[in-house]
Structures are given as C-alpha cells and as structure tokens.
Design an enzyme around this catalytic site. Structure first.
Site, PDB file in Angstrom:
ATOM      1  N   LYS A  37       0.945  -1.317  -0.045  1.00  0.00           N
ATOM      2  CA  LYS A  37      -0.029  -0.073   0.152  1.00  0.00           C
ATOM      3  C   LYS A  37       0.955   1.344   0.152  1.00  0.00           C
ATOM      4  O   LYS A  37       1.219   1.614   0.941  1.00  0.00           O
ATOM      5  CB  LYS A  37      -0.904   0.086   1.260  1.00  0.00           C
ATOM      6  CG  LYS A  37      -2.040   0.876   1.091  1.00  0.00           C
ATOM      7  CD  LYS A  37      -3.012   0.389   2.319  1.00  0.00           C
ATOM      8  CE  LYS A  37      -4.002   1.593   2.503  1.00  0.00           C
ATOM      9  NZ  LYS A  37      -4.987   1.903   1.439  1.00  0.00           N
TER      10      LYS A  37
HETATM   11  C1  LIG Z   1      -6.710   0.076  -3.690  1.00  0.00           C
HETATM   12  C2  LIG Z   1      -7.378  -0.655  -2.473  1.00  0.00           C
HETATM   13  N1  LIG Z   1      -8.173  -1.651  -2.663  1.00  0.00           N
HETATM   14  C3  LIG Z   1      -8.618  -2.207  -1.483  1.00  0.00           C
HETATM   15  C4  LIG Z   1      -8.706  -1.533  -0.475  1.00  0.00           C
HETATM   16  C5  LIG Z   1      -9.498  -2.162   0.791  1.00  0.00           C
HETATM   17  O1  LIG Z   1      -8.465  -2.531   1.750  1.00  0.00           O
HETATM   18  P1  LIG Z   1      -8.695  -2.494   3.556  1.00  0.00           P
HETATM   19  O2  LIG Z   1      -9.916  -3.277   3.652  1.00  0.00           O
HETATM   20  O3  LIG Z   1      -7.584  -3.339   3.954  1.00  0.00           O
HETATM   21  O4  LIG Z   1      -8.982  -1.059   3.813  1.00  0.00           O
HETATM   22  C6  LIG Z   1      -8.155  -0.484  -0.265  1.00  0.00           C
HETATM   23  C7  LIG Z   1      -8.261   0.422   1.095  1.00  0.00           C
HETATM   24  O5  LIG Z   1      -7.375   0.564   1.567  1.00  0.00           O
HETATM   25  C8  LIG Z   1      -7.444   0.164  -1.439  1.00  0.00           C
HETATM   26  O6  LIG Z   1      -6.874   1.312  -1.279  1.00  0.00           O
END
Ligand SMILES: Cc1ncc(COP(=O)(O)O)c(C=O)c1O
Length: 327
Positions: free
Chosen positions: A161
């Site tokens: 991320k």
């Molecule tokens: C590109 C992307 N996909 C999926 C998610 C969902 O991830 P999470 O459930 O860990 O927040 C996020 C959120 O952070 C994201 O930025």
C-alpha cells in the site's frame, strides 16, 4: 488552511507527539516528487467498552510488509506503532476515528535512489464518517467500469500500500466523478475485474459470494478478509475466482469493501441496475454489512479477535512529547 477533513490536536512522529500544524514537509522531500510513501488506513470504532481499533495488528503487519517491499525501515517496531495508535486516539480524545500510519522518504535525495532521504514515520487520526456518504451505506452507489486499468503484476506491487500507487486510483476516481458516478471499478490488464479505486469488490449470484482472486493487481483488503470470514460463519459459500466484466451486469448483488468504505452496496454499474434494481443492499450484502458493523462496534462478540482496546496494547515506553505540555 481550509481542508475537507477535521484536524486533531496531535500527530505521532517517530516516538514524539507533535502538534497537527507542525507536521510539515519540505517541498524537496523525496515523497513529494516520486510518491515514495507507504501507508495504512485503519478505523477505530466506538464500542460499549470504549474505542476499539479494528484489526490493528493486521494493518500494522501489512504496513511493515509494504515497507519491506520498498526497502523502507521505520524507526519503530510493530508493537510501538500499535501503542502509538492507541495513545494518539486517547490524546486526541476521540471515540471513533480513522487512523493513518504513514512512512515517507524525506529531504535528502534529489534523484530516484532514495537512500539519502530519511524514512520518517507518522500516525495521524481524525474523525471520518462514511467515505462514500452515510446514505451510500443504505442506498448504494452508482459505479462505472473505469477506462483505466489496474497496473500489471510486476509493475507496481499491488500487495504493497504505497502512496505512488494511488495515482492510478486518482485517475479512476476523477474520471468517475467527471461522468457522474460515485466510484469506479478497474479491470486488470487481462480485462478481468480487479477492484475499486480504493476498495475491493464482491458480487452475489444465486446466494454465492464471489470476489476477484489474488492475481497481483489488487490489494488484499483486510475488510475483504473480514467479509470472507463473516460470510463463512453465516454458512454463505464464498469463492475467490477470476471475474469477467459481464458478471458485474448480471450479479444479483454487488458491494465494495474497504476500511474507509466499510461495506457499501453498488446499485448500478455503467447505468445498468444491479439485481432487480431499486437500489439498496440485497439480502447477502445486508447480512455481511450488519455483522461487520456489529462486530466492529462491539455490539456482538468478537470471535476472530479483531477488536483492539488500548488496555490490551503492547506496553511501549510512553512516547515523549515534543517540547509541549498536555493538560
Ligand atoms: C486499492 C485498494 N484496494 C482495496 C482496499 C481495501 O483494503 P482494506 O479493506 O484493507 O482497507 C483499499 C483500502 O485501503 C485500497 O486502497
């Protein structure tokens, strides 16, 4: 300074609490030019036992994994970051908020190799309601399939991320907004469904819950994982598989998941109504949405051990305050 979010008094920075207005960067910081940051988005919910941070350790573990991919070494340990998150929420006197740990490459290097730029780590928190609006949680959102694809595997590492990756999400989100949609759904380079601009996606057909399989183009969302677990607890069959675009148009139900978006129903894709139309969450979406929020808010037991209370936080030395006194 005007902003679309509410500031809070304190930000944690590498072991110290600093004032919100003091958390500034130089324009020559590496992150400004090359997107060299990794971050997390975490939610803290108000529960009858006090503020509970949802899956804090899973978020911090993903944060450190993202750092590893980008060869960044935060100065703190995972336990220290967890303790910092809890203490920050307390200092800012919040019952419920969004928490944003972030490591950045700072001032030093001018070129791409960031070695001369120090890694600086912050944790910020602020009150943040429903990302796509409170009404969206009830009524659902209108989404489109983006003309922008997700990056191919081995281009931007989708499991990390990292700040720079979100340029892709911004293109998707801006295009969607310009065309009157609340959100965008991206396809992978091979043309299969990947994820939203900042959310994972699930579809329901004939009672079976399906989400795109890990294919190196999507983030392995922690909410996605929670929904898979909660759905299985309910006896709902869950599949992770390749999803061709047309299944978006033929699904009985569709929804996004994410820390910010929580569980948000999708009521149309490319102006084609989902299921029978009429908007709102279908029965499977409603079941998992309710269970998710009830567990997060401490209204029902926590069989998976997802709620983290400050009393359970690992003991770290109390972080010092940067030259200020707190009442
Ligand atoms: C590109 C992307 N996909 C999926 C998610 C969902 O991830 P999470 O459930 O860990 O927040 C996020 C959120 O952070 C994201 O930025």
């Amino acid at each position: 300074m005007s902003a679309q979010f509410e500031s809070t008094p304190w930000i944690w920075n590498d072991g110290e609490f600093i004032r919100w207005e003091d958390a500034t960067l130089h324009v020559m910081a590496h992150v400004v030019h090359y997107g060299s940051s990794v971050f997390e988005g975490v939610r803290c919910y108000s529960t009858p036992e006090g503020p509970a941070i949802f899956r804090l350790h899973d978020h911090i573990s993903r944060f450190f994994d993202s750092c590893r991919v980008y060869r960044m070494e935060p100065a703190c340990t995972q336990d220290e970051m967890a303790a910092a998150c809890h203490e920050l929420v307390q200092r800012n006197e919040l019952e419920e908020c969004y928490i944003r740990p972030v490591s950045i490459r700072g001032y030093g290097a001018a070129g791409l190799n960031p070695d001369a730029s120090p890694v600086e780590t912050y944790v910020v928190c602020w009150p943040w309601g429903a990302y796509l609006g409170a009404v969206a949680l009830e009524e659902g959102v209108d989404a489109c399939v983006s003309t922008w694809n997700r990056p191919a595997p081995n281009t931007y590492p989708a499991l990390a991320k990292a700040g720079g990756h979100y340029l892709n999400g911004q293109l998707m989100k801006m295009e969607a907004a310009a065309n009157g949609y609340a959100e965008a759904i991206a396809l992978s380079p091979s043309g299969l469904v990947s994820e939203g601009s900042g959310q994972n996606l699930f579809l329901v057909k004939n009672g079976i819950l399906t989400t795109p399989e890990p294919d190196g183009t999507l983030l392995m969302g922690i909410t996605r994982d929670s929904i898979i677990a909660l759905a299985r607890d309910e006896g709902i069959e869950v599949r992770e598989e390749a999803i061709p675009r047309e299944r978006l148009y033929t699904a009985d139900e569709l929804f996004f998941t994410g820390t910010a978006s929580e569980v948000t129903p999708i009521r149309s894709v490319d102006r084609i109504q989902v299921g029978g139309g009429g908007g709102g969450a279908g029965p499977v979406t409603r079941t998992v949405q309710e269970r998710f929020l009830r567990v997060a808010r401490g209204i029902e037991p926590d069989p998976h051990g997802w709620r983290s209370y400050s009393a359970d936080a690992p003991s770290a030395d109390a972080p010092a305050l940067a030259g200020v006194e707190v009442a």
